[in-house]
Design a protein around this motif. Structure first.
Motif, short mmCIF file in Angstrom:
data_model
loop_
_atom_site.label_atom_id
_atom_site.label_comp_id
_atom_site.label_asym_id
_atom_site.label_seq_id
_atom_site.Cartn_x
_atom_site.Cartn_y
_atom_site.Cartn_z
N MET A 249 0.85 -1.18 0.00
CA MET A 249 0.00 0.00 0.00
C MET A 249 0.89 1.24 0.00
SD MET A 249 -2.60 1.28 2.91
CE MET A 249 -4.20 1.58 2.29
N ALA A 250 0.53 2.21 -0.76
CA ALA A 250 1.31 3.44 -0.87
C ALA A 250 0.63 4.54 -0.07
CB ALA A 250 1.43 3.86 -2.32
N ILE A 251 1.46 5.45 0.42
CA ILE A 251 0.97 6.62 1.15
C ILE A 251 1.88 7.79 0.79
CG2 ILE A 251 2.30 6.03 3.18
CD1 ILE A 251 0.13 7.32 4.90
N ASN A 252 1.32 8.94 0.66
CA ASN A 252 2.10 10.14 0.40
C ASN A 252 2.29 10.89 1.71
OD1 ASN A 252 2.31 9.79 -2.39
ND2 ASN A 252 0.28 10.68 -2.70
N VAL A 253 3.52 11.21 2.01
CA VAL A 253 3.85 11.97 3.21
C VAL A 253 4.60 13.20 2.76
CG1 VAL A 253 5.07 11.95 5.42
CG2 VAL A 253 4.00 9.86 4.57
N ARG A 254 4.18 14.34 3.25
CA ARG A 254 4.86 15.59 2.89
C ARG A 254 5.78 16.01 4.03
NH1 ARG A 254 2.42 17.18 -1.70
NH2 ARG A 254 0.23 16.65 -1.97
N PHE A 255 7.03 16.26 3.67
CA PHE A 255 8.04 16.70 4.63
C PHE A 255 8.43 18.14 4.34
CE2 PHE A 255 8.80 12.07 4.33
CZ PHE A 255 8.71 11.73 5.67
N THR A 256 8.85 18.84 5.38
CA THR A 256 9.45 20.15 5.16
C THR A 256 10.81 19.94 4.49
OG1 THR A 256 10.63 20.19 7.27
CG2 THR A 256 8.35 21.05 7.26
N ASP A 257 11.38 21.00 3.97
CA ASP A 257 12.70 20.89 3.35
C ASP A 257 13.72 20.38 4.36
OD1 ASP A 257 11.68 21.79 0.95
OD2 ASP A 257 12.35 23.86 1.23
N ASP A 258 13.66 20.88 5.60
CA ASP A 258 14.61 20.45 6.62
C ASP A 258 14.42 18.98 6.98
OD1 ASP A 258 15.69 22.99 6.72
OD2 ASP A 258 14.59 23.58 8.53
#
Length: 68
Positions: free
Chosen positions: A1-10
């Motif tokens: 299963m795939a999931i999208n996680v958004r990270f800050t640049d840091d």
């Protein structure tokens, strides 16, 4: 299963650097971090439940441990 996680640049830079240090993929490092977090939370919840049950039964012991 795939999931999208958004990270800050840091966060992304730290993840990339850690993956390079460990010579693993960023996916593997992120999955391991999530697994460890879940295990710690489960352990924390188990300890809290045990204390809720044992605390009232061992009030004197808990008081003595707290003052040690």
């Amino acid at each position: 299963m795939a999931i999208n996680v958004r990270f800050t640049d840091d966060e992304l830079a730290a993840l990339r650097a850690q993956a390079e240090v460990e010579q693993r993929s960023m996916d593997a490092v992120a999955r391991d971090a999530v697994r460890q977090y879940i295990e710690r939370r489960a352990h924390h919840d188990s300890v809290a439940e045990a204390l809720a049950v044992l605390g009232p039964r061992r009030r004197d012991l808990m008081r003595r441990l707290g003052s040690a």
